[in-house]
Structures are given as C-alpha cells and as structure tokens.
Design an enzyme around this catalytic site. Structure first.
Site: not given
Length: 372
Positions: A76, A257
């Site tokens: 991320s 993600d």
C-alpha cells in the site's frame, strides 16, 4: 505535541554488514552472502511518519545504511516508499517530494458528503482517484532525467516515470547495483482470491509498469477504484492486452490493496525460502493505539472498518517461521493516527521534521532486544 501519540521501538541486534553487490538473481540462493531486506508496512496516511524515520536512516546511524539494503518491499503506502528507495532516491529527493505532498486533497470535504455517497453507490468507491494517481506520478518522476540517462535513452526522450517497468528496474540494478535495488510489493487479485507479489526477483512482471503496481497495491477496497490486469492462464502471467495471437485463455482481473492479505510482503520469503538462505530482515511497522470516534454515517463506518482491517488485520501467516529462520529487526511506530487521517503540506513537513529531530536527539530511540 507529537510526543503524545508516537513512540518508536526497535527489536534489533545491530550488525555491521559488509554488502557485496550481486548481478545474478537466478541462483539457487538469491544472494551468496548475508543481505538486507527492508519492508515498509501499509498504513494509509500513516506513511507520513515512515518518511520521518527514513530521513533519519539516510544519515549515519548505528542500525543500517539504506544504501546497504538489497531488497526494498512494501504494501500500500509502503509500496510507494519502497519504489522510491528501489529507484535510488536519496534524502534530498524525498525532501523534494515532501515539499509538495498534501494528503488533504486525497479525500472529499465533509461538505461534499452527498456527492461522495453518490459516487460510492454508483461506482463502488468513495473518492476520486486523480490525486492518488498524481502523487504516484510525482514520486516516479523525481529523478527521471537520471533514470533516462542510466537507461541510455536519448536526451529528448519522452520517457516518463510512469513508463518504468519492472524490466527497466532490473536493467538498472544490473548496470548500477550501488544505486538501484530489488523491489517486492504485494497486492491481491480479488478475482482469483490470491495474494500477488510484483517483483524484480523473477521474470513474471517484466512488462508491468511500476506505476500500475503501486496503484494496485494501494487500492483500498471501497475507497479507491480497483486496478485491472489481464491474466493469461497459459503463461500464468499478467498483461495489459486482452487478446493474444494464440488461443490462450485471457481473463480481466481486479486488484485491490495488498494489506487485505498481508500488511508486509514477508510471505514471499517463506514461499521462496530456498532463494533467501541468509538475510537480515528489517521491517518498519505501524501499531495503532485504539481511539474512540463517533460513527456519524455510512461513510464514517466504512472508513473505520477499513482502518481496523489495515491496522489490526492479518499479518504474515508465517511470522513465527520468519523469526526462527532470520534475524528480524522491527521498527514499530506506535500511533494514535488513523489510516484516513489527512494532513496538509505544512503538517506533513512538521511531522517528518519532528520525527527526524527526535530520532536524531535520542528522544525517540531504538531499543535493542534479542529477536526471538
């Protein structure tokens, strides 16, 4: 004051490592001598605090020199920083980036809540992705003139940071191993329900751009749109083309993600343990201190759910194995900050400055304890 909500502890046995660069990445053991692998955990806007620690580690310290790291990995927001580090960015480069960094533009004002909710109901995500994409483009272009030169491209080339692929990075690593480093980031192919590792450590991602891999690794579910890649089940590789000249089966897959699976891509080392026989692992992680906030509506609820998932969610399924096999050095930032806290540019510069100063003075220090 910053001291009210941040402390740093490090579980580490400092080692004075001697680093020898290696060009061959296909040997049975990835590196013939002990190497350093540095991971940066995902944590949304908490990455601002990580930049302060990185600024400190760029200077002389008793722990590690960032230029002595062989592999940078992240999830991320950690993938954004890991890419910059892999591209050889120096302290001045990140400082240049911080000068224009403004997270307050990432999310809508509360006055736009009806529009935000409408976007979520019609498109499946809360926020427009323009500012996230702009941020990633900006960091990839910081040293683009130098990268063009190192890739032997013409001076007038229109090659941009968004054009850099994993193949380009591998070429740079082979030619300039003192500057460029291997990269490992993770995402989740939600269409196939698999954690995916995008890396220079194998040949599966050569045609994929770093820009798109960052967007895939940081695509918070329901917050930002998912990324799309086409999967070729014959070659077992991802690509941009929906068609081929063969009869290969191609599917369009959605990526979200990487923190949904693991906030740090440590699992790659476990799955490929025969290639990482002698490494020191360094991990910059976030531990969030629980804090009360009133749930005022569906958007606030979604934000809290995602913050919970990425702050307290699943860690490496083999963390115990990692500790048994490797020396693990953990920098743990204990924060009351949330994944979706937004900071304007002045706040970001102040936070990174305070963290750097407190690391430098020893007010924020690294406690040395034996890794277990």
């Amino acid at each position: 004051m910053l001291e009210k909500y941040i402390s740093i502890k490090m579980r580490v046995n400092p080692v004075n490592n001697t680093i020898n660069n290696t060009d061959d990445i296909k040997s049975t053991s990835l590196f013939p001598k002990k190497k350093n692998v540095f991971f940066i955990e995902g944590g949304g806007t908490k990455g601002v605090y990580a930049m302060g620690v990185l600024n400190y580690l760029y200077d002389e310290n008793v722990y590690i020199k960032l230029q002595d790291v062989d592999i940078f990995g992240g999830t991320s927001v950690g993938s954004i920083l890991a890419v910059g580090l892999s591209l050889g960015y120096q302290k001045k480069d990140f400082e240049k980036f911080v000068e224009t960094f403004d997270l307050s533009k990432f999310v809508d004002s509360k006055y736009y809540a009806p529009f935000t909710l409408y976007r979520f109901l019609t498109k499946g995500h809360l926020y427009d992705d323009t500012n996230r994409q702009t941020l990633v483009k900006k960091i990839l272009n910081i040293n683009i003139e130098t990268i063009r030169s190192h890739l032997d491209l013409p001076i007038d080339s229109d090659f941009e940071g968004t054009d850099i692929t994993f193949w380009h990075l591998k070429k740079l690593i082979k030619k300039y191993p003192q500057i460029y480093k291997h990269l490992l980031i993770n995402s989740v192919d939600i269409s196939r329900e698999q954690q995916i590792f995008m890396t220079t450590l194998d040949d599966n991602w050569d045609n994929i751009k770093l820009y798109d891999s960052i967007l895939a690794s940081s695509a918070f579910p329901f917050v930002f749109p998912s990324s799309k890649f086409y999967y070729n089940s014959t070659t077992q590789k991802y690509q941009y083309e929906s068609l081929t000249d063969t009869n290969d089966k191609i599917t369009e897959n959605s990526f979200i993600d990487g923190g949904v699976a693991n906030n740090i891509p440590l699992d790659y080392l476990i799955l490929n343990s025969e290639r990482f026989t002698d490494c020191n692992l360094w991990s910059l992680q976030f531990t969030t201190t629980p804090a009360y906030s009133k749930i005022t509506g569906p958007i606030a609820l979604i934000q809290k759910l995602i913050n919970f998932a990425f702050s307290y969610g699943r860690k490496s399924f083999g963390l115990e194995l990692i500790h048994e096999k490797y020396q693990v050095n953990v920098i743990n930032l204990n924060l009351s900050a949330n994944t979706f806290d937004t900071y304007n540019n002045n706040q970001i510069k102040e936070i990174t400055r305070q963290i750097y100063d407190q690391c430098l003075s020893g007010q924020l220090h690294f406690d040395n304890v034996d890794s277990q």
